[in-house]
Scaffold this motif. Structure first.
Motif, PDB file in Angstrom:
ATOM      1  N   LEU A 300      40.313 -44.616 -12.429  1.00 34.33           N
ATOM      2  CA  LEU A 300      39.534 -43.907 -11.419  1.00 34.33           C
ATOM      3  C   LEU A 300      38.464 -43.086 -12.120  1.00 34.33           C
ATOM      4  O   LEU A 300      38.697 -42.539 -13.203  1.00 34.33           O
ATOM      5  CB  LEU A 300      40.422 -42.974 -10.587  1.00 34.33           C
ATOM      6  CG  LEU A 300      41.659 -43.594  -9.920  1.00 34.33           C
ATOM      7  CD1 LEU A 300      42.408 -42.526  -9.134  1.00 34.33           C
ATOM      8  CD2 LEU A 300      41.280 -44.757  -9.028  1.00 34.33           C
ATOM      9  N   ASP A 301      37.297 -42.957 -11.480  1.00 34.99           N
ATOM     10  CA  ASP A 301      36.188 -42.243 -12.111  1.00 34.99           C
ATOM     11  C   ASP A 301      36.183 -40.759 -11.755  1.00 34.99           C
ATOM     12  O   ASP A 301      35.141 -40.162 -11.503  1.00 34.99           O
ATOM     13  CB  ASP A 301      34.845 -42.873 -11.728  1.00 34.99           C
ATOM     14  CG  ASP A 301      34.614 -42.899 -10.225  1.00 34.99           C
ATOM     15  OD1 ASP A 301      35.512 -42.471  -9.457  1.00 34.99           O
ATOM     16  OD2 ASP A 301      33.525 -43.354  -9.811  1.00 34.99           O
ATOM     17  N   ARG A 302      37.368 -40.174 -11.749  1.00 33.47           N
ATOM     18  CA  ARG A 302      37.491 -38.738 -11.497  1.00 33.47           C
ATOM     19  C   ARG A 302      38.745 -38.232 -12.216  1.00 33.47           C
ATOM     20  O   ARG A 302      39.739 -38.951 -12.332  1.00 33.47           O
ATOM     21  CB  ARG A 302      37.544 -38.436 -10.005  1.00 33.47           C
ATOM     22  CG  ARG A 302      38.679 -39.085  -9.245  1.00 33.47           C
ATOM     23  CD  ARG A 302      38.369 -39.132  -7.759  1.00 33.47           C
ATOM     24  NE  ARG A 302      37.366 -40.131  -7.444  1.00 33.47           N
ATOM     25  CZ  ARG A 302      36.655 -40.151  -6.315  1.00 33.47           C
ATOM     26  NH1 ARG A 302      36.846 -39.232  -5.398  1.00 33.47           N
ATOM     27  NH2 ARG A 302      35.758 -41.095  -6.104  1.00 33.47           N
ATOM     28  N   GLN A 303      38.694 -37.011 -12.679  1.00 30.30           N
ATOM     29  CA  GLN A 303      39.772 -36.434 -13.473  1.00 30.30           C
ATOM     30  C   GLN A 303      40.788 -35.760 -12.559  1.00 30.30           C
ATOM     31  O   GLN A 303      40.471 -34.779 -11.887  1.00 30.30           O
ATOM     32  CB  GLN A 303      39.187 -35.408 -14.451  1.00 30.30           C
ATOM     33  CG  GLN A 303      40.208 -34.743 -15.339  1.00 30.30           C
ATOM     34  CD  GLN A 303      39.568 -33.866 -16.382  1.00 30.30           C
ATOM     35  OE1 GLN A 303      39.959 -33.874 -17.529  1.00 30.30           O
ATOM     36  NE2 GLN A 303      38.561 -33.090 -16.001  1.00 30.30           N
ATOM     37  N   MET A 304      42.022 -36.296 -12.543  1.00 31.64           N
ATOM     38  CA  MET A 304      43.046 -35.754 -11.656  1.00 31.64           C
ATOM     39  C   MET A 304      44.414 -35.768 -12.338  1.00 31.64           C
ATOM     40  O   MET A 304      44.827 -36.801 -12.870  1.00 31.64           O
ATOM     41  CB  MET A 304      43.112 -36.551 -10.344  1.00 31.64           C
ATOM     42  CG  MET A 304      41.862 -36.460  -9.492  1.00 31.64           C
ATOM     43  SD  MET A 304      42.028 -37.305  -7.893  1.00 31.64           S
ATOM     44  CE  MET A 304      42.116 -39.014  -8.443  1.00 31.64           C
ATOM     45  N   SER A 305      45.095 -34.636 -12.281  1.00 30.64           N
ATOM     46  CA  SER A 305      46.485 -34.577 -12.726  1.00 30.64           C
ATOM     47  C   SER A 305      47.372 -35.057 -11.586  1.00 30.64           C
ATOM     48  O   SER A 305      46.898 -35.343 -10.484  1.00 30.64           O
ATOM     49  CB  SER A 305      46.856 -33.155 -13.137  1.00 30.64           C
ATOM     50  OG  SER A 305      46.662 -32.265 -12.043  1.00 30.64           O
TER      51      SER A 305
END
Length: 610
Positions: A300-305
């Motif tokens: 995915l092109d987003r930073q998520m924990s």
């Protein structure tokens, strides 16, 4: 008085928790749930010889004055023993540190917030909502105590909190047993360094998709307001001063691969062809290659924990919490991934899904996270089209542009104390959200309003915007726009894929107006009749799954909350589809961008009210 009230409440809560702790083996280890001192963060660090190294860092970097002022600071404070181990690992002494290294150490341990002191009650598995002063996320994990005394709280998987919730005048301090460092590694390096993902790491390198996950900052972005703020009348809005990139990588560890009969990269190539075909079979860098598609669907092109995939705020009705879900477009072009509450990926009607292994997840890099899968993840065309995605897909306007997640705008604006929202320039989200120079755009949020997931896109002026909607598989769909009616809204002409859709829509018309025909539910068959009558007029009530603090009810019970039926469309292939809205009334009137729904037309007759 506010601090005193907070102290009393926390002290009472501590007493209640302490009474129950002895009977519950999975309670977090703690001798004292609450401590209050008359210090600031800076003075507390200087009050004991145990923390003299960190106090010296504050003095040498001239950060003591900052951490002595009023504000909301969360400090993870290493004691001197932690620094002794740290310097031994580095092979250098305090005297060898440069000024830049000293400042980085302090920044790694401090979160400066506009409104929140992060007490342990805010902790959950994953990352804290705001980054530290070094622009890196602090991750929290819970680990069983080897002695069987309950759970310990780990920070960045390398340090344990030994004393928590020390309240000071300008924040909270947690004592930790190891110095926190920032990872400067990219996601591929994390995979290779772990040792658990050797096959997937080889696939990532072969496809060169690791190259697509190594951007950190958009060096070409120039903030139009260097101060990071712009004033509109009496209100102050933030403007992003930088534009950051981020990525999330899901990966099968070697043991999961082995369970699927995959023991080498050649086995994985063969496995991928079962789902993605044989096109460009020997060119692993081709986006049509099976191995490339397999890996791309994991990114995915987003930073998520792991605690950032799903909306966790107050705008969800209690009986719908387990049904919360989000949809994200992967790097496999135009293919969606569904993540449901509980971090269940691509849940089928029979209840099966691909899960995560928390203990091997939240591996943090310089620009993203790696999460470990508990079973194989693929975009199975038949399963996804006819099962997982064969449903109503609802998504917030803020869901689509990854820039809003990567730059702490999505799910971060509700209740912000230091500004009224965000303003973004028209080149900030170039792929997903475009708007004309005449458009006045504001990113705003409130959990006390009537918004899906709190966030709201406000457009004023002679606005003309285009949103690239989430892509769906080929098929026949109905598209809807969710909004709240108000007198200050305007009239918008809507377009889908460049084609005009009916007459302009007046967002000022109340639900009770005969043009809409909203009447409150009665719990009788007449509710369905009203729904049908509203559909015939091009409207629907808002979903019953969305909660509002206004009247403590669902949006379905609010006559101001509506859905416009934009039209029905037949999409022939996978691809991008666009919603455009254009002001055709007056520049002082507003467009409300809340959420969009896309539903297969075959499901409309059996659709629920949620």
């Amino acid at each position: 008085m506010k601090r005193l009230y907070s102290y009393i409440c926390r002290a009472l809560c501590a007493g209640v928790l302490a009474l129950g702790a002895a009977a519950c083996s999975d309670e977090v280890n703690d001798d004292s749930y609450y401590t209050f001192t008359g210090d600031t963060v800076a003075s507390y660090c200087g009050s004991s010889d145990d923390y003299s190294v960190f106090a010296q860092l504050l003095a040498d970097t001239e950060l003591s004055s900052l951490l002595s002022t009023y504000g909301h600071y969360t400090c993870f404070l290493p004691d001197n023993a932690a620094f002794e181990r740290y310097f031994k690992t580095l092979g250098k002494s305090y005297a060898d540190l440069t000024d830049a290294e000293k400042r980085e150490i302090v920044y790694n341990h401090v979160i400066k917030s506009a409104a929140t002191d992060y007490f342990s009650e805010h902790f959950e598995e994953g990352s804290l909502p705001e980054s530290n002063m070094n622009d890196k996320y602090v991750t929290i994990s819970y680990v069983s105590d080897a002695a069987g005394g309950g759970l310990t709280i780990n920070v960045n998987k390398t340090s344990t909190i030994v004393e928590k919730d020390i309240e000071v005048h300008n924040g909270v301090i947690h004592i930790i047993d190891n110095v926190l460092t920032s990872s400067e590694e990219f996601l591929l390096n994390i995979l290779e360094g772990s040792g658990d993902f050797t096959i997937f790491a080889e696939a990532l390198r072969l496809t060169h998709l690791n190259d697509s996950t190594e951007r950190i900052i958009d060096e070409s972005y120039v903030c139009p307001y260097p101060s990071g703020e712009v004033r509109k009348g009496e209100m102050v809005f933030k403007v992003p001063v930088t534009k950051r990139y981020g990525y999330t990588l899901f990966a099968e560890p070697d043991d999961v691969m082995r369970q699927a009969g995959i023991n080498s990269i050649d086995d994985l190539k063969a496995y991928a062809t079962r789902y993605y075909g044989n096109e460009d079979a020997t060119d692993y860098t081709s986006r049509d290659n099976a191995l490339n598609r397999f890996v791309a669907y994991h990114i995915l092109d987003r930073q998520m924990s792991t605690n950032s995939f799903i909306y966790n705020g107050a705008c969800t009705s209690a009986n719908f919490m387990t049904e919360r879900k989000e949809y994200y477009e992967t790097m496999y072009a135009y293919r969606l991934m569904e993540i449901k509450a509980g971090n269940k990926i691509n849940t089928r009607r029979d209840g099966t899904y691909t899960g995560l292994t928390e203990s091997k997840s939240n591996l943090s890099g310089v620009n993203g996270f790696v999460h470990s899968l508990s079973s194989m993840l693929v975009y199975d065309e038949d399963v996804m089209v006819n099962d997982v995605l064969n449903k109503r897909i609802r998504f917030d306007f803020y869901n689509v542009p990854p820039e809003l997640t990567n730059n702490n705008i999505r799910w971060q604006l509700a209740g912000m104390a230091d500004a009224s929202g965000y303003v973004i320039p028209n080149d900030f989200c170039p792929k997903h959200l475009a708007f004309s120079d005449e458009t006045e755009i504001t990113m705003w949020a409130s959990e006390g309003w009537t918004n899906f997931e709190a966030d709201e896109l406000k457009l004023n002026g002679w606005y003309d915007f285009t949103l690239r909607m989430l892509p769906v598989p080929p098929g026949s769909y109905e598209i809807r726009l969710g909004y709240r009616q108000e007198s200050w809204r305007g009239i918008a002409q809507l377009f889908v894929d460049g084609e005009i859709q009916g007459i302009p829509r007046d967002l000022r018309i109340a639900g009770t107006d005969p043009q809409v025909g909203w009447v409150p539910d009665t719990g009788t068959p007449s509710d369905a009749e009203n729904d049908k009558a509203m559909r015939n007029r091009g409207y629907m009530k808002a979903p019953a799954s969305i909660w509002t603090l206004q009247g403590q009810t669902t949006l379905r019970e609010k006559e101001t909350c509506l859905r416009i039926i934009i039209g029905q469309f037949n999409f022939q292939e996978y691809g991008a589809h666009y919603l455009r809205g254009k002001n055709v009334y007056a520049p002082d009137q507003e467009f409300h961008g809340d959420y969009i729904e896309i539903i297969p037309t075959s499901l409309i007759d059996t659709e629920d009210i949620y």
